[in-house]
Enzyme design. Sequence first.
Site, short mmCIF file in Angstrom:
data_model
loop_
_atom_site.label_atom_id
_atom_site.label_comp_id
_atom_site.label_asym_id
_atom_site.label_seq_id
_atom_site.Cartn_x
_atom_site.Cartn_y
_atom_site.Cartn_z
N LYS A 232 14.45 -55.91 -18.42
CA LYS A 232 14.39 -54.53 -17.93
C LYS A 232 14.35 -53.61 -19.13
CE LYS A 232 14.29 -52.31 -14.00
NZ LYS A 232 13.82 -52.81 -12.69
N ASP B 99 9.34 -48.84 -12.46
CA ASP B 99 10.59 -48.74 -11.71
C ASP B 99 10.77 -47.23 -11.46
OD1 ASP B 99 13.09 -50.50 -10.91
OD2 ASP B 99 13.96 -48.71 -11.79
P1 NDP Z 1 10.69 -43.91 -7.60
O1 NDP Z 1 10.88 -43.19 -8.88
O2 NDP Z 1 9.33 -43.97 -7.01
O3 NDP Z 1 11.68 -43.35 -6.51
C1 NDP Z 1 13.06 -43.40 -6.68
C2 NDP Z 1 13.72 -42.62 -5.58
O4 NDP Z 1 15.14 -42.58 -5.76
C3 NDP Z 1 13.30 -41.21 -5.62
O5 NDP Z 1 13.34 -40.70 -4.32
C4 NDP Z 1 14.35 -40.63 -6.55
O6 NDP Z 1 14.44 -39.27 -6.52
C5 NDP Z 1 15.59 -41.27 -6.05
N1 NDP Z 1 16.62 -41.30 -7.08
C6 NDP Z 1 16.52 -41.78 -8.32
N2 NDP Z 1 17.67 -41.67 -8.98
C7 NDP Z 1 18.50 -41.04 -8.14
C8 NDP Z 1 19.84 -40.64 -8.25
N3 NDP Z 1 20.55 -40.84 -9.36
N4 NDP Z 1 20.40 -40.07 -7.16
C9 NDP Z 1 19.70 -39.89 -6.01
N5 NDP Z 1 18.41 -40.27 -5.86
C10 NDP Z 1 17.83 -40.82 -6.91
O7 NDP Z 1 11.29 -45.35 -7.82
P2 NDP Z 1 11.10 -46.66 -6.96
O8 NDP Z 1 10.81 -46.33 -5.54
O9 NDP Z 1 10.16 -47.51 -7.71
O10 NDP Z 1 12.55 -47.31 -7.07
C11 NDP Z 1 13.57 -47.15 -6.07
C12 NDP Z 1 14.55 -48.30 -6.16
O11 NDP Z 1 13.87 -49.53 -5.91
C13 NDP Z 1 15.23 -48.48 -7.52
O12 NDP Z 1 16.54 -48.98 -7.31
C14 NDP Z 1 14.38 -49.55 -8.19
O13 NDP Z 1 15.10 -50.24 -9.18
C15 NDP Z 1 14.08 -50.42 -6.99
N6 NDP Z 1 12.91 -51.30 -7.11
C16 NDP Z 1 11.68 -50.83 -7.45
C17 NDP Z 1 10.61 -51.69 -7.50
C18 NDP Z 1 9.23 -51.24 -7.80
O14 NDP Z 1 8.34 -52.09 -7.83
N7 NDP Z 1 8.97 -49.98 -8.04
C19 NDP Z 1 10.77 -53.13 -7.25
C20 NDP Z 1 12.10 -53.50 -6.83
C21 NDP Z 1 13.10 -52.60 -6.79
P3 NDP Z 1 14.16 -38.49 -7.89
O15 NDP Z 1 13.33 -39.33 -8.79
O16 NDP Z 1 13.44 -37.30 -7.39
O17 NDP Z 1 15.49 -38.28 -8.49
O1 2IT Z 2 13.25 -54.03 -9.92
C1 2IT Z 2 12.14 -54.58 -9.89
O2 2IT Z 2 11.98 -55.73 -9.45
C2 2IT Z 2 10.97 -53.82 -10.36
N1 2IT Z 2 11.12 -52.67 -10.74
C3 2IT Z 2 9.62 -54.48 -10.46
C4 2IT Z 2 9.49 -55.26 -11.73
C5 2IT Z 2 8.13 -55.85 -11.99
O3 2IT Z 2 8.02 -56.47 -13.07
O4 2IT Z 2 7.21 -55.71 -11.20
#
Ligand code: NDP
Ligand code: 2IT
Length: 445
Positions: free
Chosen positions: A124, A164
Site C-alpha cells: 500500500k 484507493d
Molecule cells: P474514493 O476516494 O472514491 O471515495 C472515498 C469515499 O469515502 C468518499 O466518499 C470520501 O469522501 C469518503 N471519505 C474518505 N475519507 C473520509 C473520512 N476520513 N471521513 C469520512 N468520509 C471519508 O475512494 P474509494 O471509493 O476508492 O475507497 C473507499 C473505501 O474502499 C476505502 O476504504 C478504500 O480503501 C476501499 N477500497 C477501495 C478499492 C478501490 O478499488 N478503489 C478496493 C478495495 C477497497 P471525501 O473524499 O470527499 O472525503
Molecule cells: O484496497 C484495495 O484493495 C484497493 N485499493 C485496490 C488495490 C489494487 O491494487 O487494485
Amino acid sequence: MNLEKIMNDLEKKHPGESEYLQAVREVLESLEEVVNENPQFESAGILDRIIEPDRIFTFKVPWVDDEGGVHVNIGYRVQYNNAIGPYKGGLRFHPSVNLSILKFLGFEQVFKNSLTTLPMGGAKGGSDFDPKGKSDGEIMRFCQSFMMELWNVIGPQTDVPAGDIGVGGREIGYLYGTYKKLARENTGVLTGKGVNWGGSLIRPEATGFGAVYFAKEMLANQDEDIKGKVFAISGFGNVAWGAVRKINQLGGKVITLSGPDGYVHDPEGISGEKIEYMLELRASNQDIVKPFSYEFPSAQFHQGKRPWEVPCDVAMPCATQNELNREDAELLVKNGCKCVAEGANMPSTPEAVEIFLENKILFGPGKAVNAGGVATSGLEMSQNSMKLNWPEEEVDNRLHHIMQSIHEQCLKHGKEEDGYINYVKGANIAGFLKVANAMLDHGVI
Ligand code: NDP
Ligand code: 2IT
C-alpha cells in the site's frame, strides 16, 4: 500462540500506530486455533515475520500550486509481503494518511490478495496530499512529483500500485504518464489504467460489483436474495458508485449515501440519473454530499450524521476505516438489518464487529467483500502480460467466479458448530494459510 505477548511486543516497537495494531490483532485473533494446530508456523517464526512489512519507502513530494506557491507532502510505499506474487495494492491521497494507516492497509492487502486466488503479494502507499479543491494542473504536478521518487522501486514484476481513496482514473493517468517517461517502457506497472492505454474493462466498477456479488452469496447461503432488499450505503466514491449500480441491476434499492459532511436519505431509491450524478459530485473535488439533496428533492440531507440510523436490510460501509462504531452496530441490529458487507477497508470498529458476531448477523469483512477491486487489477495485469484486452463479459464473469470462490473459502474455514458462518475467521484463515505455506517453502529470508 501467545496473542497478548505478540501484541505487547508489537505495541512497544510501534507505539501509537493504532490502526495497524487494530488490524494485526483482528487477524491474529482468528488464527489462534490454526496456528496451535500447526506448530511449523511458529517454529519458522511465520507470525513475527508476517506482521512486519518487508520494507517501507518514505519520500518528500514537493509541488507548485497555480499561484506559484511551493508545498511539500510526504509520500510512502509499504511493500508488505511478496510470498505469493509481486507486491500489489493501491495508493491513497488523503490528509489523514500516515504510516499507521498505510501499514494497516498493506497488512490487510496481503490476506485479501491471497483470497483472490491470483498470484499477488500485498502493498500500500500514498500521501497526506489533500486533493480537495485542487485544480487539474495541481493534481497533475503533484502526481508527477510523487512518481519521480516512486518509479524506481516499482515495476510490473516487482510492485504494481493502483488507486484507493483520492486516487482514481485521472490520477492513475498522470502517474502512469510520468512512470512511462522515466522508465522508458510502456508496461502495465499501474492498474486502473484507461481502457485505451492498457486498462481493463470493469476495473472502475469492480470493487463495488464484487462487493455486491459477495453480499449476494452471503444472502443466497441463507436462501435470501438481493431482489427487494433495502440497502444503506456510506461514502459516495468509487466503491459506493459500483455497489449502487450493481444493487440496482439485481433489483435492490439503495436509500442512503454519505460524505464527511453527513448523509442523504432518499426513500425513493438512488437509481438512474442519480447514479450518474454521484460521478459529478465525486469529480467536483468538493468533499461534500449535501448538493445531492438540492439536485434531487426526494433526498433529505442529515448534517454531521451517519446513515446507520436508517432502517435497512443490508448495510454497506464504503467510505473509510472505523466509520461504523458500537452504537451504530447496535442500532442496525435493533432496526432489523440482516447483513453487513464491508466495501471499505476496516470500516467497522472491533466493538461493532463484536456486536454483529454476537447477534449472528451475516457479516462480511472488507478483505473478502472488497477483494473484487484488486482481483480485477490482477486480471488487468494478466491482459497486459498477454498484450490483449478481454471483453467486458469475460472480465465480469471472472470477477463473479472469484467472488464465489472467496465466499467458498470463507465457508470452508469459518463455519461454526451451530452452523453460523464467521466470515471474519474464514477469510483470515484462508488468506493466511496460502501466504504462510509459501513463506515456509521459501525459508527464513
Ligand atoms: P474514493 O476516494 O472514491 O471515495 C472515498 C469515499 O469515502 C468518499 O466518499 C470520501 O469522501 C469518503 N471519505 C474518505 N475519507 C473520509 C473520512 N476520513 N471521513 C469520512 N468520509 C471519508 O475512494 P474509494 O471509493 O476508492 O475507497 C473507499 C473505501 O474502499 C476505502 O476504504 C478504500 O480503501 C476501499 N477500497 C477501495 C478499492 C478501490 O478499488 N478503489 C478496493 C478495495 C477497497 P471525501 O473524499 O470527499 O472525503
Ligand atoms: O484496497 C484495495 O484493495 C484497493 N485499493 C485496490 C488495490 C489494487 O491494487 O487494485
